[in-house]
Design a protein around this motif. Sequence first.
Motif, short mmCIF file in Angstrom:
data_model
loop_
_atom_site.label_atom_id
_atom_site.label_comp_id
_atom_site.label_asym_id
_atom_site.label_seq_id
_atom_site.Cartn_x
_atom_site.Cartn_y
_atom_site.Cartn_z
N ALA A 14 45.21 44.21 38.53
CA ALA A 14 44.79 44.02 39.93
C ALA A 14 43.28 44.15 40.07
O ALA A 14 42.64 43.35 40.75
CB ALA A 14 45.51 45.03 40.82
N THR A 15 42.71 45.14 39.41
CA THR A 15 41.26 45.35 39.47
C THR A 15 40.52 44.15 38.88
O THR A 15 39.56 43.65 39.47
CB THR A 15 40.88 46.65 38.72
OG1 THR A 15 41.59 47.74 39.31
CG2 THR A 15 39.39 46.91 38.80
N GLU A 16 40.97 43.69 37.74
CA GLU A 16 40.33 42.55 37.08
C GLU A 16 40.45 41.28 37.94
O GLU A 16 39.53 40.47 37.97
CB GLU A 16 40.99 42.32 35.72
CG GLU A 16 40.34 41.27 34.87
CD GLU A 16 39.03 41.70 34.23
OE1 GLU A 16 38.25 40.80 33.87
OE2 GLU A 16 38.78 42.91 34.11
N LEU A 17 41.57 41.13 38.63
CA LEU A 17 41.80 39.95 39.47
C LEU A 17 41.19 40.08 40.86
O LEU A 17 41.13 39.10 41.60
CB LEU A 17 43.30 39.68 39.59
CG LEU A 17 44.00 39.24 38.30
CD1 LEU A 17 45.51 39.38 38.44
CD2 LEU A 17 43.61 37.81 37.94
N GLY A 18 40.79 41.29 41.23
CA GLY A 18 40.23 41.51 42.57
C GLY A 18 41.26 41.44 43.67
O GLY A 18 40.98 40.97 44.78
N VAL A 19 42.48 41.91 43.37
CA VAL A 19 43.57 41.90 44.35
C VAL A 19 44.15 43.30 44.49
O VAL A 19 43.82 44.21 43.72
CB VAL A 19 44.68 40.90 43.95
CG1 VAL A 19 44.11 39.48 43.84
CG2 VAL A 19 45.38 41.30 42.66
#
Length: 181
Positions: A79-84
């Motif tokens: 989620a952090t890597e995807l910005g979600v």
Amino acid sequence: MSQVSAEDKLDYVKSKIGEYPNFPKEGILFRDIFGALTDPKACVYLRDLLVQYIRQSQPEVEVIVGLDSRGFLFNLLLATELGVGYTPIRKKGKLAGEVVSVEYQLEYGSDTFELQRTAIQPGQKVVIVDDLLATGGSLLAASELVRKVGGVVLESLVVMELVGLDGRKKLDCKVHSLIKY
């Protein structure tokens, strides 16, 4: 430094997955993701593979949902890597506040999953990520919970799938597995 191919990353991750015969009972070959998660390179490769897949197949995702308990191990990183956003689905009695719940069948019995009612907003697009697809009970329950609160399940994504158990046939959404046994 040369770029490592997705195929080589996947082969490396697969090489780190533990195999335990006759666990948790006679005749079962247990495949354990922990071996890959304790190896820093395998962990990075696994994250890379999952993020790359989600970016390519579900770029409109707004929330990653992780299942209790192994699904928690890498989903916050995704989620952090995807910005979600990220939200967990937990076993009964582990979440505070108002929850929705669903009972589901496991390979070895039944259990209940819960999701906080306000964790996913109506219409939000969700990818459910877990370590394993076996009989399909937990992923089906997760899909039901997401829909109960108004979320839209885009896809379920798993690291490993035990194809002989036909869990995929029970699911009501698109499913992708990185590794099939």
